[in-house]
Design an enzyme around this catalytic site. Sequence first.
Site, PDB file in Angstrom:
ATOM      1  N   LYS A  21       0.657  -1.227   0.122  1.00 24.78           N
ATOM      2  CA  LYS A  21       0.061  -0.047  -0.015  1.00 24.78           C
ATOM      3  C   LYS A  21       0.933   1.238  -0.123  1.00 24.78           C
ATOM      4  CE  LYS A  21      -3.593  -2.659   2.157  1.00 24.78           C
ATOM      5  NZ  LYS A  21      -4.834  -2.804   2.843  1.00 24.78           N
ATOM      6  N   HIS A  45      -8.914  -2.994  -6.183  1.00 26.10           N
ATOM      7  CA  HIS A  45      -8.794  -3.270  -4.830  1.00 26.10           C
ATOM      8  C   HIS A  45      -9.744  -2.208  -4.097  1.00 26.10           C
ATOM      9  CE1 HIS A  45      -7.117  -2.812  -0.810  1.00 26.10           C
ATOM     10  NE2 HIS A  45      -6.453  -3.904  -1.048  1.00 26.10           N
ATOM     11  N   GLU A  80      -9.677  -0.424  -1.470  1.00 26.40           N
ATOM     12  CA  GLU A  80      -9.628   0.897  -1.155  1.00 26.40           C
ATOM     13  C   GLU A  80      -9.709   1.727  -2.500  1.00 26.40           C
ATOM     14  OE1 GLU A  80      -5.684  -0.233   0.507  1.00 26.40           O
ATOM     15  OE2 GLU A  80      -6.862  -0.948   2.319  1.00 26.40           O
ATOM     16  N   GLY A  88      -7.208  -4.630   7.096  1.00 17.82           N
ATOM     17  CA  GLY A  88      -6.727  -3.496   8.062  1.00 17.82           C
ATOM     18  C   GLY A  88      -7.613  -3.281   9.383  1.00 17.82           C
ATOM     19  N   SER A 129      -6.365  -9.057   6.800  1.00 21.88           N
ATOM     20  CA  SER A 129      -5.611  -9.248   8.175  1.00 21.88           C
ATOM     21  C   SER A 129      -5.261 -10.401   8.525  1.00 21.88           C
ATOM     22  CB  SER A 129      -6.977  -8.859   9.379  1.00 21.88           C
ATOM     23  OG  SER A 129      -7.190  -7.820   9.458  1.00 21.88           O
TER      24      SER A 129
HETATM   25  P1  13P Z   1      -4.353  -6.256   5.698  1.00 28.08           P
HETATM   26  O1  13P Z   1      -3.583  -7.307   5.239  1.00 28.08           O
HETATM   27  O2  13P Z   1      -3.626  -4.814   6.054  1.00 28.08           O
HETATM   28  O3  13P Z   1      -5.760  -6.398   6.212  1.00 28.08           O
HETATM   29  O4  13P Z   1      -4.764  -5.646   4.128  1.00 28.08           O
HETATM   30  C1  13P Z   1      -5.240  -6.586   3.141  1.00 28.08           C
HETATM   31  C2  13P Z   1      -5.165  -6.080   1.824  1.00 28.08           C
HETATM   32  O5  13P Z   1      -5.836  -4.864   1.564  1.00 28.08           O
HETATM   33  C3  13P Z   1      -4.332  -6.539   0.688  1.00 28.08           C
HETATM   34  O6  13P Z   1      -4.571  -6.096  -0.264  1.00 28.08           O
END
Ligand code: 13P
Length: 258
Positions: A14, A99, A101, A177, A217
Amino acid sequence: MPIPRKKFVAGNWKMNMTSSEVAPYLEIFNREIETVENVDITLIPSFTALAKASEILDGTQKIRLGAQNMSPESKGAFTGEISVTMLRDLFVRFVLVGHSERRRLFGETDEMARRKIITALATEIRPILCIGETLEERQAGQEKTVLEGQLRGALEGLSKDQIDEIIVAYEPVWAIGTGLTATPAQAQEAHHFIRAYLSKTWGPEVSSRSRILYGGSVTSDNARVLLEQPDIDGALVGGASLDPRGFAEIVAAAVPAE
Ligand code: 13P
């Protein structure tokens, strides 16, 4: 007997890690994964760190590179965008598409994901299509409808050959996350549903080859039980991939049992 699907573990950094942090990371990570075999390992750094990682890895096969995003356009007046040719130039093999996000914070739609997939495939970069439901959607019992809609929106009309090049990542938005992981049974149910959709649309041969990753996670504590599920073919790891030792433990959890 169908050929077992090779596990695929990817670290999505990220918007973390500067280019000067890449070499120390790789030094530790390379050492930790030295004896690992039979797992596909991919790092997905930010664009600046990606350029640095590409220079250091210099085309090595053990760790492959992915990009977090790309433009659906091939070149031209698109200020701030990165093209598929620029990614190829850095030996990038994979690109994240859709994704959550990018969907939630930057307005990426299924249609945009679809255009990116078509552009990436035309240049032999393999898309990792991310799909997943929100907490409200799960609480309303709509998760399968949401997953099917996202799959259809991004993939409808693609050929079997194209689907063969695509990796799907199930990332429930409520697990990203948050420290909340889908239980192995919840994740398996979603993965099974995704594979059944691929089978219904492109046939059982294609779906039995398709790799479906779980993300949300994932840590070195929960990776193994998730990766043991029959339809979970790997992990897309966010936060826990920032620590090279912890990420190497997740990779190790994906090594097939003797
Ligand atoms: P986390 O492992 O921080 O929860 O993020 C997952 C993710 O969005 C991977 O693309």
